[in-house]
Write an enzyme that holds these catalytic residues in place. Sequence first.
Site, PDB file in Angstrom:
ATOM      1  N   SER C  53      16.883  19.056   5.035  1.00 26.31           N
ATOM      2  CA  SER C  53      16.315  20.251   4.430  1.00 26.31           C
ATOM      3  C   SER C  53      17.203  21.416   4.797  1.00 26.31           C
ATOM      4  O   SER C  53      18.080  21.283   5.644  1.00 26.31           O
ATOM      5  CB  SER C  53      14.895  20.460   4.970  1.00 26.31           C
ATOM      6  OG  SER C  53      14.294  21.564   4.329  1.00 26.31           O
ATOM      7  N   ARG C 297      19.158  14.680  -0.533  1.00 28.44           N
ATOM      8  CA  ARG C 297      17.779  14.236  -0.707  1.00 28.44           C
ATOM      9  C   ARG C 297      17.215  14.868  -1.970  1.00 28.44           C
ATOM     10  O   ARG C 297      17.455  16.066  -2.227  1.00 28.44           O
ATOM     11  CB  ARG C 297      16.945  14.672   0.514  1.00 28.44           C
ATOM     12  CG  ARG C 297      15.509  14.183   0.529  1.00 28.44           C
ATOM     13  CD  ARG C 297      15.438  12.702   0.815  1.00 28.44           C
ATOM     14  NE  ARG C 297      14.070  12.223   0.993  1.00 28.44           N
ATOM     15  CZ  ARG C 297      13.330  11.701  -0.006  1.00 28.44           C
ATOM     16  NH1 ARG C 297      13.814  11.636  -1.219  1.00 28.44           N
ATOM     17  NH2 ARG C 297      12.111  11.262   0.246  1.00 28.44           N
ATOM     18  N   CYS C 487      24.953  10.087  -8.164  1.00 27.47           N
ATOM     19  CA  CYS C 487      24.737   9.577  -6.807  1.00 27.47           C
ATOM     20  C   CYS C 487      25.673  10.317  -5.853  1.00 27.47           C
ATOM     21  O   CYS C 487      26.889  10.281  -6.016  1.00 27.47           O
ATOM     22  CB  CYS C 487      25.006   8.081  -6.723  1.00 27.47           C
ATOM     23  SG  CYS C 487      24.976   7.507  -5.002  1.00 27.47           S
ATOM     24  N   CYS C 509      24.040   4.056   0.734  1.00 26.12           N
ATOM     25  CA  CYS C 509      22.874   4.812   0.249  1.00 26.12           C
ATOM     26  C   CYS C 509      22.291   5.723   1.324  1.00 26.12           C
ATOM     27  O   CYS C 509      21.978   5.286   2.417  1.00 26.12           O
ATOM     28  CB  CYS C 509      21.820   3.829  -0.246  1.00 26.12           C
ATOM     29  SG  CYS C 509      20.314   4.620  -0.795  1.00 26.12           S
TER      30      CYS C 509
END
Lengths: 249, 313, 541
Positions: C53, C297, C487, C509
């Site tokens: 974040s 994210r 991606c 990933c």
Amino acid sequence: MKLLVPVKRVIDYNVKPRVKADNSGVETAGVKMSMNPFDEIAVEEAVRLKEKGVATEIVVVSVGAAQAADTLRTAMAMGADRAILVQAEEAPEPLAVAKILRALVEREQPRLVLMGKQAIDDDMNATGQMLAGLLGWGQGTFASKIEAGGDALSVTREVDGGLETISLVLPAIVTVDLRLNEPRYASLPNIMKARKKPLETIAAAGLGVDVAPRLQTLRVVEPPERKAGIRVGSVAELVNKLRDEARVI
Amino acid sequence: MTVLVLLDHADGAVSQASRSAVAAAGRLGEVHGLVAGDGVAAVAEAAARIQGLSRVLVADAEAFAHSLPEPLAALLQSLSGAYDHVLAPATATGKNVLPRLAALLDVQPVSEVVAIEGPDTFVRPIYAGSALATVRSGDAKKLLTIRAAAFDPAPAEGGTATVEAATLPADLPAPARFVSAELSRSERPDLSSARVVVSGGRGMGSGENFSLLAPIADSLGAAIGASRAAVDAGYVPNDYQVGQTGKIVAPELYLAVGISGAIQHLAGMKDSKIIVAVNKDAEAPIFAVADYGLVGDLFTVLPELQAELNKTA
Amino acid sequence: MSGTAREAMEFDVVVVGGGPSGLAAAIRLKQLAPEASVCLLEKGGEIGAHILSGAVIETRALDELIPDWKEKGAPLRTPATEDRMLFLWKKRSVSLPTPPQMHNTGNYIVSLGEVCRWLAAQAEELGVEIYPGFAAAELLEEDGRVVGVATGDMGIGRNGEPGPNHAPGMELRASYTLFAEGCRGSLAKQLMQRFGLREGVDPQTYGLGIKELWEIPKERHRPGLIQHTMGWPLDKHTYGGSWLYHFGDNLVSYGFVVGLDYRNTWLSPFDEMQRLKNHPAVRRHLEGGKRLSYGARALSEGGLQSVPRLSFPGGLLIGDTAGFLNVPKIKGTHTAMKSGMLAAEAVAEALEKGRPAEPRSFTRRVRRSWLWDELRRARNVRPAFARYGQLGGFIYSAVDTVLLRGRAPWTLHHPHTDHAVLEPADAAAPIAYPKPDGKLTFDKLSSVFLSNTNHEEDQPVHLRLRDPGRWRTVNWDRFRSPESRYCPAGVYEVPDPDAPELRINAQNCVHCKTCDIKDPTENIDWSAPEGGGGPNYPVGM
């Protein structure tokens, strides 16, 4: 027989260590920590020896900060029976750790100490050998195979260019290498059960061991970046360079 | 200051790594060597010709036949009184015995030294080479193992050391017994300890094409590795993988064929002494770390290389 | 993959996910019902390992949850001091008035991962059992009621067969299960289908946030400085912008969010983020610094209109799994925590009152709380940007939030799902991105390297194409493999465009979930890999 397995809490092997801006060391605050992978292999081997009926009890021990208790819980989730945390402020050097372990060996009287060949943080590769020296026990380092039989232990070691097998009189120290086994996962049910296994905390000072460091770290830096070398125009030129300039073939 | 260096040997010859340790010891003072073994007179003679040694001590006894650390450490302990530094090459033997000796002497050893900055100040890699630590030893005696790749070996010929028998301690502990050795000579060496590694990447194009690397690896005595891209493409199994999530290697020579050089791969081989890159893409990042780069199609380069190596051999 | 002989354990409450909402729920629950057994699962290797974040957080929820957080040493150490809002052209920038909801006085710049680690310590002190490294992989349902989750098996080989160190998963059974998986949770997705939780609400719309953590020279560090940008490098139809926060010890959090309703299949969020660093407005902050970490994210941007039904028999959706992010504020931590706390209150009441199947009071509690009020006022901002573009959206927002104070008598809706708006490759203009310089701008792989991402190699691929054949006819032929661009971790790759085949480097990933959202036909299914896999974001992220 009783086994003692020392384990160390280190920066997780997936995490790239970062040198602190003031060059005093590597940043460990807030970095994911895990059990030293070589120690995991030692715990696994101990558990297998217990499953075979060779070992009767596995005691894991860690020397370090209070959070090392997590590492000990993981070892117990893998199958160790109980744990001892020797609490110490700064990470003691291998010599001090070896002395602490000697004190615990005298208390616990194990027949075999199984441990990782080195910790992936300081890469010293010394504690096992030093513990063996302090105790006057035989040592089988870099083990890739261990077979127990009676009062002796057959240890196959990874040496330069191949393998060597020795027979060790017990009690003894064995340090383990990567190929000995593939450690099991600490499964969730076993992690839950490990919460209830005994974990004893003692202060390093209480063992009467001098843990004062002998080495002073003056600075820690990142290794110099590799620079591009030269382009060669042909295979013949390449082979000449490798032979005459770099002298590697 | 006088320095004692444990000279590792095999097949009647002092190891190259030991000669690197002699070279390192030369920065600290006068250098004596110790040859321990069973029937090692010839080795001692050879050791005396190593440049930089003034004296070779010989401990010739059955107890030292297989460099078992327990008697060897006891021997070194009994000899160490005269020395300020005791060094060993960071070989399997050196790494086995030196810390044991350190415990007997109540010294914290310094492992895998790559630079000597002063009589008590040494540089060593930590975190698998992600950082270099400079440490100062406060111990009266300094015990070091020396990483061979960091010091050019002392020349094997040209020295004129005296040879004398070492006084052996009366009591040599023997809690361990040598059983057997199985040296993998003919087989390809293990990836993580090989002196030379030949690795293929996605540029190899297929698993079959990896067979082009085999004869080259054979003539160089090299292990075969691969990048993750080649492993992921299914060309070779997982255990060939060199890189962040595979094996970390630091051979003397690393030959990267058809490997672009993603940072994940570089993380696994950047400590190699010499890196050679063969790639048809002149912009491939691997060239930024290669000592020798050859831009070209690997399918023409590899057969040429093999022919050239055969010529040399 | 329900293995043989799974062990089971009973709890009063199981929380899936160790982010702000899950941890706040667990803490609140133990405050209200100290005797209740509460177990929290986290798929990351440790709490905080998967938390990504900005983050500037408002302390409102934390003040309510742990009023003495300061005394307890919560890692909120950099108070916000200065807000800047810039609109960028390629070389120039102009300061915009900071919208009222974006004023940060009283807020703190934090590493949310560090805050979560601290919250986890508080939770453990209250007796919450926290198990990081285990992914909830399967819903357990009995008689139409969710009765817990099962963790995935460990040690299943790539071929799907159990390997030598196979450890079967475990059933964690509970009266109530709280799903706090964050944006686009893989179990929440199943729950929404199973219980029709999205009926009658707008489709969820998402953004992808990509972040870098920098350490910069001390003399240029201005702790507390907050800068946001809009405009370049995105075109006027694409929603997004950058953030840049100075905090901690010479740290800068730099990041970029792109609305996943972008249309141009050639757009690469990662490369947009990189090239924006070349703009003087960003460059001057980072130049001479060192990049420490990287991650990405997805986040839910739908707001109030997209919030699904929150309860179902046996459990609740909380945090960004439900979509409580306040878009104009660009904050979701306080709302996520608040939703967790309200869920805990609903569950505590239900535990006491005979354990009814569905803790329905949660919805009522949410609707009566400041959380709902906040989202209601903010509801028109994001859809306005979708309708009117960047500047139009900004002007609309000013009218809606300043003049009408969020009380506009209308509600703008999200008419499309994000994946449906992508335009075919031949209808869109390709974008030429500059090459990375290796100092300020970087390529994907060296970026992923800094996320410390790893997955056990020998395990089944956790990203699956539902219909593998469709990749060629749809993804390649029509859209030229948008996944290889959106991606941010280089998972999807077409090594040879002349013989196009999709390679899935699942090991890279970073669990951002974008592929699960943006694939043009929702053909990519993200499922939880073996626990402990994925990024290992350090403190600071």
